[in-house]
Design an enzyme around this catalytic site. Sequence first.
Site, PDB file in Angstrom:
ATOM      1  N   GLN A 106       1.325  -1.485  -0.201  1.00 53.58           N
ATOM      2  CA  GLN A 106       0.156  -0.452  -0.431  1.00 53.58           C
ATOM      3  C   GLN A 106       1.113   1.306  -0.022  1.00 53.58           C
ATOM      4  OE1 GLN A 106      -4.398   0.550   0.532  1.00 53.58           O
ATOM      5  NE2 GLN A 106      -2.199   1.805  -0.594  1.00 53.58           N
ATOM      6  N   PHE A 107       1.766   1.337  -1.046  1.00 52.03           N
ATOM      7  CA  PHE A 107       1.916   2.840  -1.711  1.00 52.03           C
ATOM      8  C   PHE A 107       1.513   4.022  -1.181  1.00 52.03           C
ATOM      9  CE2 PHE A 107      -0.072   3.319  -5.456  1.00 52.03           C
ATOM     10  CZ  PHE A 107      -0.036   4.235  -5.075  1.00 52.03           C
ATOM     11  N   THR A 108       0.376   4.058  -0.438  1.00 50.30           N
ATOM     12  CA  THR A 108      -0.736   4.971  -0.708  1.00 50.30           C
ATOM     13  C   THR A 108      -0.028   5.522   0.518  1.00 50.30           C
ATOM     14  OG1 THR A 108      -2.839   4.562  -0.528  1.00 50.30           O
ATOM     15  CG2 THR A 108      -2.134   5.475  -1.860  1.00 50.30           C
TER      16      THR A 108
END
Length: 207
Positions: free
Chosen positions: A79-81
């Site tokens: 989950q790069f966000t």
Amino acid sequence: MRAIVQRVTKASVTVGDETISSIGRGLCVLLGLSVEDTQRDADYIVRKILNLRLFEDENGKAWSKSVMDGELEVLCVSQFTLQCILKGNKPDFHSAMPTESAQPFYNSILDSMRSCYKPELIKDGRFGAYMQVHIQNDGPVTVELTSPSGPSDPKQLSKQEKQQQRKEKTRSKGPSESGREKAAPRSRQDPNASSGAEGDVSSEREP
């Protein structure tokens, strides 16, 4: 490194119409890697995810057992966000680890988690895909983890890491036979003596 750890009764990941992974009771972990992350960050997050006491014991006492204690499942989703930095109202993701570095690093975290636990109980989504994550949060219980950052004395850090690992191993194994044998005579000699195990759990937890 940041992780959002959610206690769930069930969770699954789908891509399009295909279900990639699903779990029953356990943890769903959203994991965000930053450009500054190292193996030390990975080791910290893996250890915390597997040892967080978010579950009740057989007597219903809350915050007593980890996923490993209960042999429960873990679903990890990249989950790069989570590495978002707001510029006004617009999210900026430059602090997130680039894909070419993040994918092998993320896979190494999964491998580490599987080597520390039961491989068949560690599930994941599909890296880089547009996923639908279905989470039935139990409680709800959600914990945010951030790996330690900033300069630190390597010798002191190594000492702290080893001390924490010894504490967690001791807790997971329970008292040894020799420990119980040594404790027995003391309890007969002084019935009012206390080990502190019931009233002081600070030695088992990091500040």
